[in-house]
Write a protein that holds these residues in place. Sequence first.
Motif, PDB file in Angstrom:
ATOM      1  N   ASP A  51       0.845  -1.188   0.000  1.00  0.00           N
ATOM      2  CA  ASP A  51       0.000   0.000   0.000  1.00  0.00           C
ATOM      3  C   ASP A  51       0.881   1.239   0.000  1.00  0.00           C
ATOM      4  O   ASP A  51       1.926   1.250   0.643  1.00  0.00           O
ATOM      5  CB  ASP A  51      -0.897   0.052   1.237  1.00  0.00           C
ATOM      6  CG  ASP A  51      -2.001  -0.985   1.204  1.00  0.00           C
ATOM      7  OD1 ASP A  51      -2.200  -1.622   0.157  1.00  0.00           O
ATOM      8  OD2 ASP A  51      -2.680  -1.143   2.237  1.00  0.00           O
ATOM      9  N   PHE A  52       0.445   2.253  -0.726  1.00  0.00           N
ATOM     10  CA  PHE A  52       1.190   3.503  -0.812  1.00  0.00           C
ATOM     11  C   PHE A  52       0.257   4.662  -0.500  1.00  0.00           C
ATOM     12  O   PHE A  52      -0.784   4.802  -1.141  1.00  0.00           O
ATOM     13  CB  PHE A  52       1.770   3.693  -2.223  1.00  0.00           C
ATOM     14  CG  PHE A  52       2.648   2.562  -2.680  1.00  0.00           C
ATOM     15  CD1 PHE A  52       4.001   2.567  -2.381  1.00  0.00           C
ATOM     16  CD2 PHE A  52       2.116   1.491  -3.389  1.00  0.00           C
ATOM     17  CE1 PHE A  52       4.812   1.525  -2.797  1.00  0.00           C
ATOM     18  CE2 PHE A  52       2.920   0.448  -3.809  1.00  0.00           C
ATOM     19  CZ  PHE A  52       4.274   0.460  -3.508  1.00  0.00           C
ATOM     20  N   ASP A  53       0.619   5.481   0.486  1.00  0.00           N
ATOM     21  CA  ASP A  53      -0.121   6.707   0.767  1.00  0.00           C
ATOM     22  C   ASP A  53       0.397   7.761  -0.198  1.00  0.00           C
ATOM     23  O   ASP A  53       1.601   8.007  -0.265  1.00  0.00           O
ATOM     24  CB  ASP A  53       0.073   7.157   2.211  1.00  0.00           C
ATOM     25  CG  ASP A  53      -0.600   6.217   3.198  1.00  0.00           C
ATOM     26  OD1 ASP A  53      -1.554   5.517   2.796  1.00  0.00           O
ATOM     27  OD2 ASP A  53      -0.186   6.180   4.362  1.00  0.00           O
ATOM     28  N   CYS A  54      -0.501   8.365  -0.961  1.00  0.00           N
ATOM     29  CA  CYS A  54      -0.114   9.275  -2.039  1.00  0.00           C
ATOM     30  C   CYS A  54      -0.826  10.613  -1.918  1.00  0.00           C
ATOM     31  O   CYS A  54      -1.876  10.724  -1.296  1.00  0.00           O
ATOM     32  CB  CYS A  54      -0.496   8.664  -3.386  1.00  0.00           C
ATOM     33  SG  CYS A  54       0.227   7.056  -3.705  1.00  0.00           S
ATOM     34  N   GLU A  55      -0.228  11.601  -2.575  1.00  0.00           N
ATOM     35  CA  GLU A  55      -0.843  12.921  -2.703  1.00  0.00           C
ATOM     36  C   GLU A  55      -1.172  13.144  -4.170  1.00  0.00           C
ATOM     37  O   GLU A  55      -0.307  13.000  -5.046  1.00  0.00           O
ATOM     38  CB  GLU A  55       0.104  14.010  -2.220  1.00  0.00           C
ATOM     39  CG  GLU A  55      -0.474  15.397  -2.306  1.00  0.00           C
ATOM     40  CD  GLU A  55       0.463  16.451  -1.768  1.00  0.00           C
ATOM     41  OE1 GLU A  55       0.541  17.525  -2.396  1.00  0.00           O
ATOM     42  OE2 GLU A  55       1.117  16.212  -0.741  1.00  0.00           O
ATOM     43  N   ILE A  56      -2.406  13.502  -4.446  1.00  0.00           N
ATOM     44  CA  ILE A  56      -2.845  13.724  -5.819  1.00  0.00           C
ATOM     45  C   ILE A  56      -2.152  14.953  -6.396  1.00  0.00           C
ATOM     46  O   ILE A  56      -2.065  15.987  -5.743  1.00  0.00           O
ATOM     47  CB  ILE A  56      -4.374  13.904  -5.867  1.00  0.00           C
ATOM     48  CG1 ILE A  56      -5.062  12.611  -5.421  1.00  0.00           C
ATOM     49  CG2 ILE A  56      -4.843  14.312  -7.270  1.00  0.00           C
ATOM     50  CD1 ILE A  56      -6.564  12.739  -5.247  1.00  0.00           C
ATOM     51  N   THR A  57      -1.657  14.800  -7.632  1.00  0.00           N
ATOM     52  CA  THR A  57      -1.025  15.931  -8.309  1.00  0.00           C
ATOM     53  C   THR A  57      -1.908  16.482  -9.424  1.00  0.00           C
ATOM     54  O   THR A  57      -1.788  17.650  -9.768  1.00  0.00           O
ATOM     55  CB  THR A  57       0.349  15.540  -8.885  1.00  0.00           C
ATOM     56  OG1 THR A  57       0.192  14.401  -9.734  1.00  0.00           O
ATOM     57  CG2 THR A  57       1.327  15.214  -7.761  1.00  0.00           C
ATOM     58  N   SER A  58      -2.791  15.642 -10.001  1.00  0.00           N
ATOM     59  CA  SER A  58      -3.737  16.137 -10.998  1.00  0.00           C
ATOM     60  C   SER A  58      -4.919  15.183 -11.106  1.00  0.00           C
ATOM     61  O   SER A  58      -4.799  13.987 -10.831  1.00  0.00           O
ATOM     62  CB  SER A  58      -3.076  16.307 -12.366  1.00  0.00           C
ATOM     63  OG  SER A  58      -2.718  15.053 -12.906  1.00  0.00           O
ATOM     64  N   THR A  59      -6.067  15.740 -11.514  1.00  0.00           N
ATOM     65  CA  THR A  59      -7.273  14.934 -11.715  1.00  0.00           C
ATOM     66  C   THR A  59      -7.853  15.222 -13.082  1.00  0.00           C
ATOM     67  O   THR A  59      -7.528  16.215 -13.715  1.00  0.00           O
ATOM     68  CB  THR A  59      -8.343  15.252 -10.633  1.00  0.00           C
ATOM     69  OG1 THR A  59      -8.684  16.625 -10.697  1.00  0.00           O
ATOM     70  CG2 THR A  59      -7.870  14.887  -9.252  1.00  0.00           C
ATOM     71  N   GLY A  60      -8.721  14.347 -13.532  1.00  0.00           N
ATOM     72  CA  GLY A  60      -9.353  14.467 -14.841  1.00  0.00           C
ATOM     73  C   GLY A  60      -9.713  13.081 -15.317  1.00  0.00           C
ATOM     74  O   GLY A  60     -10.128  12.234 -14.529  1.00  0.00           O
ATOM     75  N   ASP A  61      -9.530  12.828 -16.628  1.00  0.00           N
ATOM     76  CA  ASP A  61      -9.786  11.491 -17.164  1.00  0.00           C
ATOM     77  C   ASP A  61      -8.843  10.474 -16.533  1.00  0.00           C
ATOM     78  O   ASP A  61      -9.179   9.300 -16.420  1.00  0.00           O
ATOM     79  CB  ASP A  61      -9.627  11.468 -18.681  1.00  0.00           C
ATOM     80  CG  ASP A  61     -10.726  12.258 -19.364  1.00  0.00           C
ATOM     81  OD1 ASP A  61     -11.804  12.433 -18.773  1.00  0.00           O
ATOM     82  OD2 ASP A  61     -10.499  12.702 -20.511  1.00  0.00           O
ATOM     83  N   THR A  62      -7.660  10.920 -16.168  1.00  0.00           N
ATOM     84  CA  THR A  62      -6.734  10.117 -15.379  1.00  0.00           C
ATOM     85  C   THR A  62      -6.369  10.922 -14.123  1.00  0.00           C
ATOM     86  O   THR A  62      -6.430  12.146 -14.132  1.00  0.00           O
ATOM     87  CB  THR A  62      -5.434   9.772 -16.149  1.00  0.00           C
ATOM     88  OG1 THR A  62      -4.760  10.976 -16.483  1.00  0.00           O
ATOM     89  CG2 THR A  62      -5.728   8.978 -17.399  1.00  0.00           C
ATOM     90  N   VAL A  63      -6.018  10.207 -13.084  1.00  0.00           N
ATOM     91  CA  VAL A  63      -5.589  10.843 -11.848  1.00  0.00           C
ATOM     92  C   VAL A  63      -4.143  10.445 -11.627  1.00  0.00           C
ATOM     93  O   VAL A  63      -3.789   9.269 -11.733  1.00  0.00           O
ATOM     94  CB  VAL A  63      -6.464  10.389 -10.662  1.00  0.00           C
ATOM     95  CG1 VAL A  63      -5.919  10.904  -9.346  1.00  0.00           C
ATOM     96  CG2 VAL A  63      -7.897  10.851 -10.842  1.00  0.00           C
ATOM     97  N   THR A  64      -3.292  11.420 -11.363  1.00  0.00           N
ATOM     98  CA  THR A  64      -1.898  11.127 -11.044  1.00  0.00           C
ATOM     99  C   THR A  64      -1.612  11.545  -9.603  1.00  0.00           C
ATOM    100  O   THR A  64      -2.223  12.494  -9.088  1.00  0.00           O
ATOM    101  CB  THR A  64      -0.924  11.836 -12.001  1.00  0.00           C
ATOM    102  OG1 THR A  64      -1.169  13.241 -11.956  1.00  0.00           O
ATOM    103  CG2 THR A  64      -1.087  11.330 -13.428  1.00  0.00           C
ATOM    104  N   ALA A  65      -0.708  10.816  -8.978  1.00  0.00           N
ATOM    105  CA  ALA A  65      -0.344  11.092  -7.588  1.00  0.00           C
ATOM    106  C   ALA A  65       1.118  10.729  -7.387  1.00  0.00           C
ATOM    107  O   ALA A  65       1.703   9.967  -8.149  1.00  0.00           O
ATOM    108  CB  ALA A  65      -1.246  10.293  -6.644  1.00  0.00           C
ATOM    109  N   LYS A  66       1.684  11.286  -6.309  1.00  0.00           N
ATOM    110  CA  LYS A  66       3.075  10.966  -5.995  1.00  0.00           C
ATOM    111  C   LYS A  66       3.151  10.405  -4.589  1.00  0.00           C
ATOM    112  O   LYS A  66       2.247  10.570  -3.778  1.00  0.00           O
ATOM    113  CB  LYS A  66       3.975  12.190  -6.104  1.00  0.00           C
ATOM    114  CG  LYS A  66       3.578  13.329  -5.194  1.00  0.00           C
ATOM    115  CD  LYS A  66       4.525  14.480  -5.349  1.00  0.00           C
ATOM    116  CE  LYS A  66       4.081  15.589  -4.384  1.00  0.00           C
ATOM    117  NZ  LYS A  66       4.970  16.680  -4.307  1.00  0.00           N
TER     118      LYS A  66
END
Length: 66
Positions: A51-66
């Motif tokens: 499991d990885f706790d992440c912070e969202i960097t962008s949302t939309g059709d795809t969601v990216t997180a770091k």
Amino acid sequence: MVKDLPKFFVPAGSIADGKVTVTGEDARHISKVLRLRAGDKLTVCDGTGCDFDCEITSTGDTVTAK
């Protein structure tokens, strides 16, 4: 009491270089239903028990997180 972070399962290939990409219905659920935005936190699981706790960097059709 600490609130549990929303948890999403992603293929291990979706995690690379410290970033995760969430696509499809999960991305829609994150951005449209939960209304999470950049800076919000979530947990992703790679299907191998990690499991990885992440912070969202962008949302939309795809969601990216770091």
